[in-house]
Scaffold this active site. Sequence first.
Site, PDB file in Angstrom:
ATOM      1  N   GLN A 235       0.819  -1.216   0.000  1.00  9.22           N
ATOM      2  CA  GLN A 235       0.000   0.000   0.000  1.00  9.22           C
ATOM      3  C   GLN A 235       0.851   1.265   0.000  1.00  9.22           C
ATOM      4  O   GLN A 235       1.813   1.367   0.769  1.00  9.22           O
ATOM      5  CB  GLN A 235      -0.879   0.019   1.242  1.00  9.22           C
ATOM      6  N   ARG A 281      -7.343   4.172  -0.367  1.00 11.89           N
ATOM      7  CA  ARG A 281      -6.003   4.742  -0.588  1.00 11.89           C
ATOM      8  C   ARG A 281      -5.445   4.450  -1.974  1.00 11.89           C
ATOM      9  O   ARG A 281      -4.757   5.295  -2.548  1.00 11.89           O
ATOM     10  CB  ARG A 281      -5.058   4.173   0.465  1.00 11.89           C
ATOM     11  N   HIS A 350       3.460   2.322   2.775  1.00 15.13           N
ATOM     12  CA  HIS A 350       2.758   2.401   4.052  1.00 15.13           C
ATOM     13  C   HIS A 350       2.335   1.070   4.664  1.00 15.13           C
ATOM     14  O   HIS A 350       2.181   0.970   5.877  1.00 15.13           O
ATOM     15  CB  HIS A 350       1.526   3.288   3.876  1.00 15.13           C
ATOM     16  N   ARG A 385      -5.753  -2.353   1.730  1.00 15.44           N
ATOM     17  CA  ARG A 385      -6.332  -2.269   3.084  1.00 15.44           C
ATOM     18  C   ARG A 385      -7.032  -0.938   3.285  1.00 15.44           C
ATOM     19  O   ARG A 385      -6.535   0.106   2.857  1.00 15.44           O
ATOM     20  CB  ARG A 385      -5.219  -2.411   4.125  1.00 15.44           C
TER      21      ARG A 385
END
Length: 572
Positions: A235, A281, A350, A385
């Site tokens: 991510q 995201r 991240h 996520r």
Amino acid sequence: MAEVITTDVVIIGSGLAGLRAAIEAARRSEGKLEVSVVTKVHAMRSHSVAYAGGTAGMLYPDEGDSFDLHAYDTIKGAAWLADQDAVELFVRLAPQEIYQLDHWGMPWARRPDGRINQRRFGGHSFPRACFAADKTGLYAMQTLYDTSLKYDNIKFYHEFFVTSLLIEDGEFRGITAIELRTGDFYLFKAKAGVLATGGAGRLYSFTTYSHSSTADGMAMAYRAGLPLKDQEFFQFHPTGLVPSGILISEAVRGEGGYLLNNKGERFMKRYAPERMELAPRDVVSKAEMTEILEGRGFEGPGGLDYVLLDMRHLGEDKINERLPHIRETAIRFAGVDPVEEPMPVRPVAHYSMGGVHANIYGATPARGLWAAGEVACISLHGANRLGTNSSIDCLVYGMLTGRQAAEYAMKNHIRDVSPEKVANEEKRIFDRILKGATGENPYQIRREMQDTMSKHVYVFRDEKGLKEAIKKLKELRERFGEGHVADKSREYNTNLVHVLELDAMLEVAYVVARAALNRTETRGAHTRLDYPKRDDKNWLKHTLIARGPDGEPQFSYLPVVITKWPPTERKY
Ligand SMILES: Cc1cc2nc3c(=O)[nH]c(=O)nc-3n(C[C@H](O)[C@H](O)[C@H](O)COP(=O)(O)OP(=O)(O)OC[C@H]3O[C@@H](n4cnc5c(N)ncnc54)[C@H](O)[C@@H]3O)c2cc1C
């Protein structure tokens, strides 16, 4: 010769997942088992203290939220790669973990009526992020650590660096570790274990992660014969502060902050007209990179071009009450006071959606070993996520795995460990790495590895770039040799630690790049410019990667579990 410690349950890692697992194992055994927490940094220096924005849980069905809504948001956010049976279990256990923490003293923010307050987060159709200002992780970790100290049967081994998992005949037997203070080598023999070593954020140079998030647990499991899963999905959070990479929490957008390009436009209207800045995201990061690559960003230092995150309209009082740490961070690390100016941000490494393959209850393929938190791939988060789903994953799976490990330990005995295996590990570290001097400067190699990952295995990927990354990572592995340690002392040898960490990162970076090349579709955080469409016909499946005898990844696949929600187009 290794010093031997015999214990019942060993927990590797003391972040949110590790501490929660330790408490549950201690509680479940009612004092009958010894639970050892082995951690390379002091528990309260674990990465989890840095988590900021919140922890998800469906608390208010009376206001329209439901387990199904939380599950659906998670599955859609995951681009349909999450296992739906696992997600259904997870969302149902989440609220009890929120209340459990509350009972242990967690200072959750409150509504005026005294109930726990919740804020909005990207991809969630309901405000379900419980928070404590923008320092949720610090408070959650303090709450868990304080609670763990109340159990006499939890023993901490702070600053012990675990070097290997001992698995024989498909069964977990223990771990090897170096005590950093003395440099002594230890064998921990245990009946059961929980691997909770966190993520791999430091594979990248522009990252939100602590310096200790170096993929050690993934590499240890992989080398011990356990498969890694879905490693191609990494991510990139949309709001890394330029130039440091420090996270500007999604809480800023949750509280109403928005993103602007160099024309002053809220560009998210072109990419996610309904959810805007609160799309998941992967969607927001891709939108930012498209704006930057099409010339609507701002030129940043060292190629870190950026867009702006504006929260001036929230006003100083609200910023000070809800986002004080963000304000301080922006002033200190970007010289920008967000009360007066927008902040420069761009996508930043991240979160590892992939990890050690574990089933719906967190069990790894090795009997007696569970995995929890970011090191594990259950799979709840699939290809992307949702914010605030990770900390609650750590709590839910910490609880589940700690409980199962205790139950297993109460029924099983300590098993023998091959002395040869332990002696070989000791020789590898102290004779070949510490005394030897093969390979080049590890700090140079680490920089080149991080630059390679940031350049070719970032938000947008293609075959050419991925092949270049793979070639470069192979070259770096050769130049690394066994690992060059200049400092030959045993006590607090951080140089040795950095080499062992780099060894793990080179292993895992190579797997991530190979997995990214292997998946010829675009799904969630994995965007292939040369395969721009999601391809459910060929790729609605998990990638399993085992380490072959030649050290090369071997690929196989697992079907995705679909219970109620067949894949559809993903629009926000
Ligand atoms: C800046 C930031 C903000 C975030 N904000 C949020 C948020 O608001 N909400 C949310 O849900 N998620 C958030 N996340 C994600 C979340 O913080 C992490 O996924 C979570 O904290 C991971 O916890 P963990 O217990 O798995 O591992 P960690 O907290 O990373 O702990 C890993 C542990 O393993 C130990 N360890 C590692 N290697 C070894 C070794 N070789 N030997 C011994 N011990 C070892 C370490 O000492 C440490 O104790 C955020 C992440 C970042 C980077």
